[in-house]
Write an enzyme that holds these catalytic residues in place. Sequence first.
Site, PDB file in Angstrom:
ATOM      1  N   MET A  36       3.922  35.091   5.311  1.00 26.53           N
ATOM      2  CA  MET A  36       4.688  35.342   4.088  1.00 26.53           C
ATOM      3  C   MET A  36       3.884  36.237   3.152  1.00 26.53           C
ATOM      4  SD  MET A  36       7.072  32.031   3.293  1.00 26.53           S
ATOM      5  CE  MET A  36       6.123  31.465   1.956  1.00 26.53           C
ATOM      6  N   HIS A  40      -4.933  36.212   3.536  1.00 26.77           N
ATOM      7  CA  HIS A  40      -6.322  35.801   3.294  1.00 26.77           C
ATOM      8  C   HIS A  40      -7.050  35.790   4.630  1.00 26.77           C
ATOM      9  CE1 HIS A  40      -5.090  31.898   4.854  1.00 26.77           C
ATOM     10  NE2 HIS A  40      -4.148  31.849   3.920  1.00 26.77           N
ATOM     11  N   ALA A  41      -8.295  35.385   4.631  1.00 29.61           N
ATOM     12  CA  ALA A  41      -9.131  35.436   5.836  1.00 29.61           C
ATOM     13  C   ALA A  41      -8.518  34.672   7.001  1.00 29.61           C
ATOM     14  CB  ALA A  41     -10.530  34.909   5.526  1.00 29.61           C
ATOM     15  N   GLY A  42      -7.832  33.571   6.741  1.00 28.54           N
ATOM     16  CA  GLY A  42      -7.200  32.809   7.809  1.00 28.54           C
ATOM     17  C   GLY A  42      -6.115  33.609   8.517  1.00 28.54           C
ATOM     18  N   HIS A  43      -5.301  34.311   7.735  1.00 32.47           N
ATOM     19  CA  HIS A  43      -4.268  35.170   8.336  1.00 32.47           C
ATOM     20  C   HIS A  43      -4.908  36.268   9.189  1.00 32.47           C
ATOM     21  CE1 HIS A  43      -1.906  33.891   4.656  1.00 32.47           C
ATOM     22  NE2 HIS A  43      -1.040  33.619   5.622  1.00 32.47           N
TER      23      HIS A  43
END
Length: 112
Positions: A36, A40-43
Amino acid sequence: TEFPYGIEIIDGVEELRAARHRMEMEGKIVGFVPTMGALHAGHISLVQEASKACDEVITSIFVNPTQFAEGEDLDQYPRDLDGDIKKLSSVPKLTTVFHPPIAEMYPEDGAQ
């Protein structure tokens, strides 16, 4: 279709299907990472993992109104398409971002 940072930006479902079909006809394994936005780093880590396993990666950036309950503020959800694309530009094999308007995803009533 735009190509900022060498990434194709697609806003239509049929255009996305055609791009994916072209990739598959070229014998490529295509990864898809839905988001969405407000990356951030996780994406980015998920997209990087997809790029390790696939020949090309498509990421969606779609703020889905059905993910918000009544009273939650859909309008306040952060949106920074340019910033998100810039973050994605460092990922190898990320070639396409699917960024549809709400009406494209929910043509009947624009919301659900």
